[in-house]
Design a protein around this motif. Sequence first.
Motif, short mmCIF file in Angstrom:
data_model
loop_
_atom_site.label_atom_id
_atom_site.label_comp_id
_atom_site.label_asym_id
_atom_site.label_seq_id
_atom_site.Cartn_x
_atom_site.Cartn_y
_atom_site.Cartn_z
N LEU A 240 0.82 -1.20 0.00
CA LEU A 240 0.00 0.00 0.00
C LEU A 240 0.86 1.26 0.00
N ASP A 241 0.21 2.41 -0.08
CA ASP A 241 0.92 3.68 -0.10
C ASP A 241 1.78 3.82 1.15
N PRO A 242 3.09 4.07 1.01
CA PRO A 242 3.97 4.20 2.20
C PRO A 242 3.50 5.28 3.17
N LYS A 243 2.96 6.39 2.65
CA LYS A 243 2.48 7.44 3.55
C LYS A 243 1.30 6.94 4.39
N GLN A 244 0.42 6.18 3.79
CA GLN A 244 -0.71 5.62 4.53
C GLN A 244 -0.22 4.66 5.62
N LEU A 245 0.78 3.83 5.29
CA LEU A 245 1.30 2.87 6.27
C LEU A 245 2.03 3.60 7.40
N GLN A 246 2.74 4.69 7.09
CA GLN A 246 3.40 5.45 8.14
C GLN A 246 2.38 6.07 9.09
N ALA A 247 1.29 6.59 8.54
CA ALA A 247 0.23 7.13 9.39
C ALA A 247 -0.39 6.04 10.25
N THR A 248 -0.57 4.85 9.67
CA THR A 248 -1.10 3.72 10.43
C THR A 248 -0.17 3.35 11.58
N ASP A 249 1.14 3.33 11.31
CA ASP A 249 2.11 3.00 12.37
C ASP A 249 2.04 4.01 13.51
N ARG A 250 1.88 5.29 13.19
CA ARG A 250 1.81 6.30 14.25
C ARG A 250 0.57 6.10 15.11
N LEU A 251 -0.56 5.80 14.48
CA LEU A 251 -1.79 5.58 15.25
C LEU A 251 -1.68 4.34 16.13
N ILE A 252 -1.08 3.27 15.59
CA ILE A 252 -0.93 2.05 16.39
C ILE A 252 0.00 2.29 17.56
N ALA A 253 1.09 3.04 17.33
CA ALA A 253 2.03 3.32 18.41
C ALA A 253 1.38 4.15 19.51
N ASP A 254 0.51 5.10 19.13
CA ASP A 254 -0.17 5.92 20.13
C ASP A 254 -1.14 5.10 20.96
N GLU A 255 -1.85 4.16 20.33
CA GLU A 255 -2.87 3.39 21.02
C GLU A 255 -2.32 2.13 21.68
N ASN A 256 -1.19 1.60 21.17
CA ASN A 256 -0.62 0.34 21.70
C ASN A 256 0.88 0.50 21.89
N PRO A 257 1.31 1.23 22.92
CA PRO A 257 2.76 1.44 23.11
C PRO A 257 3.53 0.15 23.36
N ALA A 258 2.84 -0.88 23.88
CA ALA A 258 3.54 -2.15 24.13
C ALA A 258 3.99 -2.79 22.81
N LEU A 259 3.19 -2.65 21.76
CA LEU A 259 3.58 -3.20 20.46
C LEU A 259 4.80 -2.48 19.91
N GLU A 260 4.87 -1.17 20.14
CA GLU A 260 6.03 -0.42 19.67
C GLU A 260 7.29 -0.88 20.38
N ASP A 261 7.18 -1.21 21.67
CA ASP A 261 8.35 -1.72 22.40
C ASP A 261 8.79 -3.07 21.85
N GLU A 262 7.83 -3.93 21.53
CA GLU A 262 8.18 -5.25 21.01
C GLU A 262 8.79 -5.17 19.61
N ALA A 263 8.36 -4.21 18.80
CA ALA A 263 8.88 -4.09 17.44
C ALA A 263 10.33 -3.64 17.41
N LYS A 264 10.80 -2.93 18.46
CA LYS A 264 12.20 -2.51 18.59
C LYS A 264 12.67 -1.71 17.38
#
Length: 477
Positions: A240-264
Amino acid sequence: MPEHFLSSTGADLFRPFTGRHRAIFFEVVTELYERTLGVNADYEIVLDRHRLNDIIVGTLSTNKELIFRDGDRDADLDDLDNDREYADRVRKRLRDHGVLEDYNDAAHLKVLWRFTPHGKRIAKMFSETRRKTSLARQRGVRSCKAALESFVANGNQEFLVDAYEYAASIFDDVTQIADLFADHQRRIMAHRFANSREAVEGYLQGVRDFEKRAARYFDSDNIYNHASDIINLANQIENLDPKQLQATDRLIADENPALEDEAKGEPLHRWMLQRIRRIVESTRDIKHEELHRSVGEFSTKYAVLIGRLIKLSASQSDDPIVRFAGIFGSADDTGRDRLARELAWHLLPLRADVTDPNDIKLVEPAPRRRTPTTIVMHEPSPQDRLQALLSQALTEAFAISSGEVLDRVARAVDLAGGSTSLLSLPVADARQLLAALSAVEAIRSGGSESSLSISRCGELRSNGVFLAADHKISERA
């Protein structure tokens, strides 16, 4: 650094589940979870001290035989004849070790009891060991696939997180099915059948029971029915569009900080999709194959067992093995020793051919041949590096995506009033020229999804820049 599960409890959380009374604590915690948080929970229950003690007393009355007679004595719980006093001490021990806690409830104006966050996780684990309704269900497979499809359609980041969480249970679901079949196999093979007919009936009854509990896994919930679709959806999302995926990553990181820690540090969408693919592929290629192999081996073993039972039923006491077993079982120790020596005498070989030592010759191993190889390393010169950079820059400068080609052609069609031709497209600069040269292929590759249609309408002609067969380009009706 993430906080460890046991570091924040401040108490020996598993201590109540040790000792002679550990089974009672297991049953009490499981019953409390089922009553307050389970599938059939009574959500109107007010868990005060008296109601809590009633649940503990009721659990104790039906499970007293689970108290172990061996082991170290428990000074608090042993030799208590009063069930109410026993319940008070069980409740106090669960509170002191961080499984339960009391709190002041403003709605009821009284002290109520509930699980601590850590105690709730342990109780849920205990409750799942008792439940059988979740066995033989591939819940994660179809749920993961549906969540990925929803993310592709809507772009909502919550669907991608849901797909990741559903995928975590896929391997465990197949493992549960394999364990269910292994348990069925143990029960069948350990049962003593009087004759071959009972053995066949027992086998068929077990097969019917297994089919009721696991049939959906072998058809609609089969991992093979959905694994390829899940992998294709994961690959589609990564493209998919890289900009869309980057926005998705930011939203996931804001709502699920534990996943961001696991992704390293790795992009969250890529990390989750890689985990999903790995789980699905491992389940399909490893665990599912093991299950099918186990089913085939069991069928073969059981067929051999039934064949032996039929043979024994037909021969009855004339079978040599049966007669020898009867004689050996009725003999005393001296007779058994004599029978064992006689059996060994007939089973062991009476002659053994030994190799003549003079025929044994030691030979030196031949030296291993090695093919000489010379590795030639070519160090690029500054001129080579410059030429490579220029080639890369030229490639990037004259690269144009299909989406940009379609946008440029669509604007030209719109300016021309809804229809134009290939040789009429603007070619004033390099990017316009590239768009014109790629227009035919880009529109045809877009297929029905493109808003443009194209058809050949003439012979080779020139627009002053390039020579090509003219094509009519118009908006799709």
